[in-house]
Scaffold this active site. Structure first.
Site, PDB file in Angstrom:
ATOM      1  NE  ARG A  55     -33.311 -33.752 -19.510  1.00 23.80           N
ATOM      2  CZ  ARG A  55     -32.895 -33.455 -20.834  1.00 23.80           C
ATOM      3  NH1 ARG A  55     -31.835 -32.830 -20.835  1.00 23.80           N
ATOM      4  NH2 ARG A  55     -33.751 -34.120 -22.105  1.00 23.80           N
ATOM      5  CG  ASN A  88     -37.980 -37.279 -27.634  1.00 23.39           C
ATOM      6  OD1 ASN A  88     -37.919 -36.212 -27.796  1.00 23.39           O
ATOM      7  ND2 ASN A  88     -39.115 -37.895 -27.626  1.00 23.39           N
ATOM      8  CG  ASP A  90     -37.600 -40.070 -23.974  1.00 18.12           C
ATOM      9  OD1 ASP A  90     -37.365 -41.346 -24.576  1.00 18.12           O
ATOM     10  OD2 ASP A  90     -37.869 -39.191 -23.923  1.00 18.12           O
ATOM     11  CG  HIS A 105     -30.919 -33.905 -30.802  1.00 17.46           C
ATOM     12  ND1 HIS A 105     -31.899 -33.106 -30.666  1.00 17.46           N
ATOM     13  CD2 HIS A 105     -30.236 -33.583 -32.089  1.00 17.46           C
ATOM     14  CE1 HIS A 105     -32.101 -32.395 -31.758  1.00 17.46           C
ATOM     15  NE2 HIS A 105     -31.132 -32.409 -32.559  1.00 17.46           N
ATOM     16  CB  CYS A 132     -12.801 -43.283 -19.111  1.00 22.60           C
ATOM     17  SG  CYS A 132     -12.912 -44.105 -20.675  1.00 22.60           S
TER      18      CYS A 132
HETATM   19  C1  BV8 Z   1     -26.445 -28.171 -35.845  1.00 19.72           C
HETATM   20  C2  BV8 Z   1     -29.621 -31.562 -25.945  1.00 19.72           C
HETATM   21  C3  BV8 Z   1     -24.793 -28.306 -37.551  1.00 19.72           C
HETATM   22  C4  BV8 Z   1     -30.555 -32.743 -25.694  1.00 19.72           C
HETATM   23  C5  BV8 Z   1     -30.693 -30.121 -27.583  1.00 19.72           C
HETATM   24  C6  BV8 Z   1     -29.938 -20.006 -36.310  1.00 19.72           C
HETATM   25  C7  BV8 Z   1     -30.885 -20.360 -37.241  1.00 19.72           C
HETATM   26  C8  BV8 Z   1     -31.151 -21.605 -37.672  1.00 19.72           C
HETATM   27  C9  BV8 Z   1     -30.206 -22.557 -36.830  1.00 19.72           C
HETATM   28  C10 BV8 Z   1     -29.479 -22.184 -35.958  1.00 19.72           C
HETATM   29  C11 BV8 Z   1     -29.389 -20.755 -35.703  1.00 19.72           C
HETATM   30  N1  BV8 Z   1     -28.348 -20.812 -34.798  1.00 19.72           N
HETATM   31  C12 BV8 Z   1     -27.928 -22.075 -34.632  1.00 19.72           C
HETATM   32  C13 BV8 Z   1     -28.782 -22.971 -35.160  1.00 19.72           C
HETATM   33  C14 BV8 Z   1     -28.490 -24.453 -35.281  1.00 19.72           C
HETATM   34  C15 BV8 Z   1     -28.887 -24.934 -34.008  1.00 19.72           C
HETATM   35  C16 BV8 Z   1     -30.516 -24.713 -33.872  1.00 19.72           C
HETATM   36  O1  BV8 Z   1     -31.276 -24.975 -34.420  1.00 19.72           O
HETATM   37  N2  BV8 Z   1     -30.870 -23.607 -33.011  1.00 19.72           N
HETATM   38  C17 BV8 Z   1     -32.227 -22.996 -32.895  1.00 19.72           C
HETATM   39  C18 BV8 Z   1     -32.419 -22.895 -31.474  1.00 19.72           C
HETATM   40  C19 BV8 Z   1     -32.282 -21.990 -33.784  1.00 19.72           C
HETATM   41  N3  BV8 Z   1     -28.865 -26.170 -33.963  1.00 19.72           N
HETATM   42  C20 BV8 Z   1     -27.854 -27.092 -33.631  1.00 19.72           C
HETATM   43  O2  BV8 Z   1     -26.789 -26.477 -33.161  1.00 19.72           O
HETATM   44  C21 BV8 Z   1     -27.790 -28.572 -34.120  1.00 19.72           C
HETATM   45  N4  BV8 Z   1     -26.395 -28.853 -34.592  1.00 19.72           N
HETATM   46  O3  BV8 Z   1     -27.004 -27.402 -36.418  1.00 19.72           O
HETATM   47  O4  BV8 Z   1     -25.015 -28.725 -36.444  1.00 19.72           O
HETATM   48  C22 BV8 Z   1     -25.096 -28.893 -38.949  1.00 19.72           C
HETATM   49  C23 BV8 Z   1     -25.012 -28.234 -40.048  1.00 19.72           C
HETATM   50  C24 BV8 Z   1     -25.398 -28.925 -41.247  1.00 19.72           C
HETATM   51  C25 BV8 Z   1     -26.216 -30.145 -41.287  1.00 19.72           C
HETATM   52  C26 BV8 Z   1     -26.363 -30.515 -39.940  1.00 19.72           C
HETATM   53  C27 BV8 Z   1     -25.794 -30.072 -38.793  1.00 19.72           C
HETATM   54  C28 BV8 Z   1     -27.615 -29.325 -32.803  1.00 19.72           C
HETATM   55  C29 BV8 Z   1     -28.960 -29.269 -32.017  1.00 19.72           C
HETATM   56  C30 BV8 Z   1     -28.957 -30.079 -30.781  1.00 19.72           C
HETATM   57  C31 BV8 Z   1     -29.661 -29.362 -29.770  1.00 19.72           C
HETATM   58  N5  BV8 Z   1     -29.796 -30.192 -28.477  1.00 19.72           N
HETATM   59  N6  BV8 Z   1     -30.676 -30.754 -26.539  1.00 19.72           N
HETATM   60  C32 BV8 Z   1     -30.952 -32.767 -24.454  1.00 19.72           C
HETATM   61  O5  BV8 Z   1     -30.671 -32.097 -23.359  1.00 19.72           O
HETATM   62  O6  BV8 Z   1     -32.274 -33.120 -24.609  1.00 19.72           O
HETATM   63  S1  BV8 Z   1     -32.191 -29.013 -27.981  1.00 19.72           S
HETATM   64  C33 BV8 Z   1     -33.675 -29.581 -27.656  1.00 19.72           C
HETATM   65  O7  BV8 Z   1     -34.501 -29.409 -28.610  1.00 19.72           O
HETATM   66  C34 BV8 Z   1     -33.757 -31.279 -27.507  1.00 19.72           C
HETATM   67  O8  BV8 Z   1     -32.822 -31.958 -27.946  1.00 19.72           O
HETATM   68  C35 BV8 Z   1     -34.938 -31.239 -28.444  1.00 19.72           C
HETATM   69  O9  BV8 Z   1     -34.990 -32.850 -28.842  1.00 19.72           O
HETATM   70  C36 BV8 Z   1     -34.887 -30.490 -29.614  1.00 19.72           C
HETATM   71  C37 BV8 Z   1     -36.149 -30.100 -30.185  1.00 19.72           C
HETATM   72  O10 BV8 Z   1     -37.152 -29.873 -29.050  1.00 19.72           O
HETATM   73  P1  BV8 Z   1     -38.529 -30.532 -29.386  1.00 19.72           P
HETATM   74  O11 BV8 Z   1     -38.222 -32.174 -29.229  1.00 19.72           O
HETATM   75  O12 BV8 Z   1     -39.241 -30.214 -30.484  1.00 19.72           O
HETATM   76  O13 BV8 Z   1     -39.378 -29.912 -28.032  1.00 19.72           O
HETATM   77  P2  BV8 Z   1     -40.201 -28.729 -27.838  1.00 19.72           P
HETATM   78  O14 BV8 Z   1     -40.224 -28.528 -26.241  1.00 19.72           O
HETATM   79  O15 BV8 Z   1     -39.603 -27.778 -28.536  1.00 19.72           O
HETATM   80  O16 BV8 Z   1     -41.493 -28.947 -28.239  1.00 19.72           O
HETATM   81  C38 BV8 Z   1     -42.404 -29.763 -28.061  1.00 19.72           C
HETATM   82  C39 BV8 Z   1     -43.862 -29.914 -28.866  1.00 19.72           C
HETATM   83  O17 BV8 Z   1     -44.488 -30.900 -28.231  1.00 19.72           O
HETATM   84  C40 BV8 Z   1     -44.382 -28.625 -28.706  1.00 19.72           C
HETATM   85  O18 BV8 Z   1     -44.742 -28.201 -29.965  1.00 19.72           O
HETATM   86  C41 BV8 Z   1     -45.805 -29.031 -28.110  1.00 19.72           C
HETATM   87  O19 BV8 Z   1     -47.006 -28.445 -28.446  1.00 19.72           O
HETATM   88  C42 BV8 Z   1     -45.894 -30.317 -28.150  1.00 19.72           C
HETATM   89  N7  BV8 Z   1     -46.406 -31.309 -26.893  1.00 19.72           N
HETATM   90  C43 BV8 Z   1     -46.581 -31.236 -25.695  1.00 19.72           C
HETATM   91  N8  BV8 Z   1     -47.147 -32.144 -25.300  1.00 19.72           N
HETATM   92  C44 BV8 Z   1     -47.685 -32.933 -26.285  1.00 19.72           C
HETATM   93  C45 BV8 Z   1     -47.234 -32.419 -27.618  1.00 19.72           C
HETATM   94  N9  BV8 Z   1     -47.482 -32.955 -28.572  1.00 19.72           N
HETATM   95  C46 BV8 Z   1     -48.186 -34.139 -28.388  1.00 19.72           C
HETATM   96  N10 BV8 Z   1     -48.660 -34.852 -27.464  1.00 19.72           N
HETATM   97  C47 BV8 Z   1     -48.452 -33.980 -26.185  1.00 19.72           C
HETATM   98  N11 BV8 Z   1     -49.023 -34.529 -25.056  1.00 19.72           N
END
Ligand code: BV8
Length: 231
Positions: A55, A88, A90, A105, A132
């Protein structure tokens, strides 16, 4: 007017970067628990390094699009009244001209040494043998990415901006990942107007006052024109 804009993978899709949860998205090919958790990294660091190395290399092949440029224009117009928060990893907001994007993130072009806790700019591949530059230890470097189960960066600053904003906009995000998916409710509770700009309905569309479903390269320039026109 104080505005918080939250961006997600959809904003970079038209630059050629995959989203996560669309049919051809990253998490549709490989289980995110293997690629984006500390446990996955401990179990198979080579798999995880290869995923992020690919990536990081892909970033060199893509360019920012009209949505990134529009948000940079908004920053120039609003100054400190804009808080741009991105999920993001990126660097297309920066290359589009934004100077103050908050990468909650983490960033592909940064690395983190777990031996000495130094975070640093990083453009090369990471491997198990990478040393490192700060402490000289090998085998402790990881991408500076916030994985599932880890605390996102700069949350105090983000919550402070959400509590004070007049408008909250989510652009190109599915609303599937917390805490970012909860920002709309925090902003609404603080009295802000809320707007979703996405290609289609997200998991949280019903929480927004208004939504416009179109490609980011159309939605963002039009939205920025409206705001700057009113300012
Ligand atoms: C945390 C690494 C504690 C980066 C990523 C159960 C219930 C609720 C919450 C949880 C649960 N179990 C666990 C959790 C917490 C968990 C979570 O949310 N899990 C989910 C899956 C249920 N979260 C965490 O663990 C986070 N930490 O909660 O810490 C805390 C406590 C208190 C207060 C604060 C924190 C850490 C989350 C970090 C995850 N890291 N990946 C990488 O490798 O890139 S996840 C990944 O998802 C990416 O980082 C990304 O940024 C993130 C969100 O995704 P989106 O950006 O929304 O992308 P997606 O594909 O989903 O959607 C794209 C959208 O674009 C679509 O809707 C599409 O229609 C649209 N689209 C497409 N093309 C276009 C467009 N729109 C416009 N124009 C276009 N052309």
């Amino acid at each position: 007017m104080k505005i918080v804009v939250l961006t997600g993978a959809g904003i970079s899709a038209e630059s050629g970067l995959s989203t996560f949860r669309d049919p051809d998205g990253e998490w549709m090919q490989t289980d995110p628990m293997k690629l984006a958790t500390p446990e996955g990294f401990a179990a198979d660091p080579v798999l995880v390094h290869n995923f992020y190395n690919a990536r990081r290399a892909q970033l060199r092949e893509v360019e920012p699009n009209a949505a990134h440029f529009a948000l940079a224009r908004l920053e120039r117009a609003l100054g400190d009244d804009l808080t741009l928060v991105t999920q993001n990893v990126d660097d297309l907001h920066e290359r589009g001209g934004s100077r103050h994007a908050v990468h909650m993130h983490g960033e592909l072009r940064r690395a983190w040494c777990r031996a000495c806790d130094t975070r640093m700019a990083w453009d090369e591949d990471l491997t198990l043998a990478t040393t490192c530059p700060a402490c000289g230890e090998a085998g402790h470097m990881r991408p500076d990415i916030v994985w599932f189960g880890e605390m996102p960066y700069r949350m105090d600053e983000i919550l402070h901006a959400l509590e004070r904003c007049d408008m909250f906009v989510a652009a190109g995000t599915s609303g599937a990942v917390y805490p970012a998916a909860g920002f709309v409710e925090l902003a609404a509770d603080a009295g802000a107007e809320t707007l979703e700009l996405n290609l289609q309905r997200s998991e949280t569309t019903q929480l927004f006052d208004d939504h416009r479903h179109a490609p980011a390269t159309e939605n963002l320039p039009a939205f920025v024109d409206e705001v700057i026109g009113k300012a």
